[in-house]
Structure formats: C-alpha cells, structure tokens
Design an enzyme around this catalytic site. Structure first.
Site, PDB file in Angstrom:
ATOM      1  CD  GLU A  54      -0.894   0.817   3.617  1.00 57.11           C
ATOM      2  OE1 GLU A  54      -1.577   1.780   3.498  1.00 57.11           O
ATOM      3  OE2 GLU A  54      -0.997   0.167   4.795  1.00 57.11           O
ATOM      4  CE  LYS A  79      -6.781   7.170   5.417  1.00 58.69           C
ATOM      5  NZ  LYS A  79      -6.867   7.382   6.957  1.00 58.69           N
ATOM      6  CB  VAL A  93      -5.406  -1.791   4.025  1.00 58.15           C
ATOM      7  CG1 VAL A  93      -5.954  -3.435   4.155  1.00 58.15           C
ATOM      8  CG2 VAL A  93      -4.318  -1.670   4.904  1.00 58.15           C
ATOM      9  CG  ASP A 142     -13.689   6.328  12.387  1.00 54.75           C
ATOM     10  OD1 ASP A 142     -13.617   5.843  11.399  1.00 54.75           O
ATOM     11  OD2 ASP A 142     -12.816   7.156  12.693  1.00 54.75           O
ATOM     12  CB  SER A 159     -10.966   0.982   8.760  1.00 56.98           C
ATOM     13  OG  SER A 159     -10.052   0.906   7.754  1.00 56.98           O
ATOM     14  CB  ALA A 160     -13.492   1.243   3.710  1.00 60.02           C
ATOM     15  CG  ASP A 161      -8.310  -0.784   6.080  1.00 61.56           C
ATOM     16  OD1 ASP A 161      -8.575  -0.157   4.741  1.00 61.56           O
ATOM     17  OD2 ASP A 161      -7.383  -0.379   6.680  1.00 61.56           O
ATOM     18  CE  LYS A 194      -3.631   2.141  11.503  1.00 60.68           C
ATOM     19  NZ  LYS A 194      -3.512   1.638  10.288  1.00 60.68           N
TER      20      LYS A 194
END
Ligand code: PSU
Ligand code: MN
Length: 314
Positions: free
Chosen positions: A33, A94, A114, A146, A148-150, A167
């Site tokens: 990435e 981003k 990612v 919130d 992540s779309a990951d 993380k």
C-alpha cells in the site's frame, strides 16, 4: 489463472512490466500500500523506508508492486519517480476505495489504503499483500460509527494480507468481532495471540496458528479450491524484545486520543493524526517499531508468495 485479468485492463490501470511478467508466468508478487508512505510515516525518511519495503519483498524472491494513483493513472508497481511523488508531494490524497475514481477522473495523485490496495491488487490477479497494521473499528465507534473500510473490503476481496494485527489505536476486540462477521480468516503467524501492532500481544487470541509460509500456502490453496471470496489475514507480531514499551504505549495513546478529541479530528484524518502523534510523542520509538513491522511483514509476504507460487507450480 495468473494473468487472466491482465489482458482486459482499462488504460487507467497500468501494471509495471516486471509485475506483469511475474503475474503472467505465475511468479510470486506482493502488493504494497502507499498510504503508509504518504500519510503513515514522516518525511523525508519515508521515501527510503518505501525502498526498503520493496527490498524486503525482493530479498525473499518476490516482485514488489506498490500501488498508487499518479497523475490520474492507477499504477501497479511504481518506478523511482512515482515513489518520490507518493513520499514527497503535498498533493497526494489518502485514497480509500470510494475516492479512487474521483482522483482518476481529476488526474490527481492518490495513496491507496489497505482497502483500495487490496481491491486493486485482486483486480489484476495479485494474491498476497503486505501492510503494517489494518484499519478497524475505532474506539467510541458505537457513537461515531467510525469503522475503517479496510474491514468491509477485506470481507469481499480474495487476497492474503500480512499485518501486525490492527493498529492499537483501535478497539481491538470490536475489530476482531467484525473480522469474524465478515468471514475474514485470521491466522496467527508463530503465535496463538493476536498482535497489537506496536505491542506483540493485543490481549486477545487468534482462532488458528501457523508456523511456516508453506502452511499459509496450503490454506491459500484450499481457499482457492473452495472459492472463498473474503480475505485471509496473516497476523505477524513484532517479537516481544522489539515491541514498544507497554507503559510508554499506553501513556502516548491516552494523550493522543485526548488530543484528537480536543482538535475535533474526524473521518479519514483520525488514523494519520494518531500515528503522527505517536511518532512525535514516543521519542521515535513508535517510528522505529512501525518501520520494523512493515519490513517484517513485507519479508513474510515475500516468503508466503514464493511458497504459494512454488506449490501452484508443483
Ligand atoms: N498501517 C500503518 N500505517 C498506516 C496505515 C496502516 O502502519 O498509515 C493506513 C493504511 O493505509 C490503512 C489506513 O488502510 O491507515 C486506515 O485508515 P482508516 O482508519 O481511515 O480507514
Ligand atoms: Mn475512519
């Protein structure tokens, strides 16, 4: 079917010759990435780290394919000039999955997360991908939503991702629950514990453990035979001797979360804000650990891609 998707690519997607050759011949390729370069690591050393990440993949017999959008073209495999733009230009956005088409339409620069890296890598037939730590469910997500779309992307993208867990700025148990819901297979590499990114152990277990790249390759082959459509997450921890001191970690994290709230940071800015806070407030410790994490993951991804290609050729 290596290379099957390569022949009908739109001209907005450009695969570097070395990557295309490897894909056509069934050779090992590792996607990388670019958000970690543009937004996750501080300048100017980020450019050198980006080169080292590619070197770690090569050292294990695989071809690196760093993915980014440069002047509106999606590039799968970057040359030195493109890598320098990603690492050094203020105009690099981003780019998660939903942003990619907008940046392409406007002929801009974008660094892939990612989520978008996984999607684009799978699109061209790359099976293995290395990152530092996945995005996931943020603390307080029951109020902010919130997440992540990951996570949702990995739930629908057949690729193997090597990461040091998620993380530690995140709500780790909630993220593990979401990975389960989304059918993402999770393997601990050389451990029964889910890594905590800067920390070797997040305090949670993994459902399955593997100890060699060949074992991962066997799972990849079984998934391909079954037709699994979600991702395989290989969770690769830092050794305990290399982790960030847990007391320092907890201190810096608490201050960072407070600072993010005080500054009203939201949405896609949250992760870069917290990572930058870590790098400044830990006296370089988190940067050292973050760099070691991504290099170790790139090396393991190279070994897994090589083992997987060898198994497919046998
Ligand atoms: N891992 C790192 N550094 C990073 C990231 C991951 O070690 O900068 C990036 C990845 O690109 C990941 C993104 O996809 O952070 C997650 O951002 P968000 O939480 O906004 O989805
Ligand atoms: Mn988010």
């Amino acid at each position: 079917m290596p290379g099957a998707t390569l022949d009908d690519l739109p001209d907005r997607i450009e695969v570097a010759p070395e990557v295309a050759d490897a894909l056509r011949s069934g050779g090992p390729v590792v996607a990388l990435e670019s958000t970690i370069i543009s937004h996750g690591l501080p300048r100017p050393s980020n450019l050198d780290v980006a080169r080292q990440i590619e070197g770690a993949v090569r050292a294990h017999g695989a071809v690196p394919a760093t993915i980014a959008i440069v002047d509106g073209t999606i590039r799968i495999g970057l040359d030195e000039a493109a890598l320098a733009i990603v690492a050094g230009s203020d105009d690099v956005v981003k780019a998660s999955v939903r942003d990619v088409a907008v940046i392409v339409a406007r002929s801009g620069h974008g660094a892939t997360t990612v989520a978008s890296t996984a999607e684009l890598a799978a699109r061209v037939g790359i099976g293995v991908f290395a990152t530092g730590g996945l995005g996931g469910v943020h603390r307080g997500a029951s109020d902010t939503f919130d997440e992540s779309a990951d996570l949702t992307t990995l739930g629908s993208t057949p690729i193997t991702v090597v990461s040091a867990g998620v993380k530690s700025i995140l709500d780790v148990p909630a993220t593990l629950e979401r990975l389960e819901t989304l059918n993402v297979t999770v393997l601990g590499y050389g451990t029964d514990r889910f890594p905590g990114f800067y920390l070797a152990d997040s305090g949670h277990g993994v459902p399955h453990r593997v100890d060699t790249p060949e074992e991962v390759a066997a799972v990849i082959a079984a998934r391909a035979a079954i037709g699994s459509t979600a991702a395989l997450l290989v969770a690769n921890p830092l050794p305990v001797s290399r982790q960030v001191d847990p007391a320092l970690h907890d201190r810096v994290l608490t201050a960072g979360l407070d600072a993010a709230t005080a500054a009203g940071v939201r949405g896609k800015d949250v992760t870069p804000f917290l990572l930058a806070h870590f790098h400044e407030a830990s006296g370089g410790e988190s940067l050292r650990a973050n760099t070691e994490i991504i290099l170790a993951n790139a090396a393991l991804a190279g070994r897994i891609a090589s083992a997987s290609a060898a198994a497919a050729a046998a």
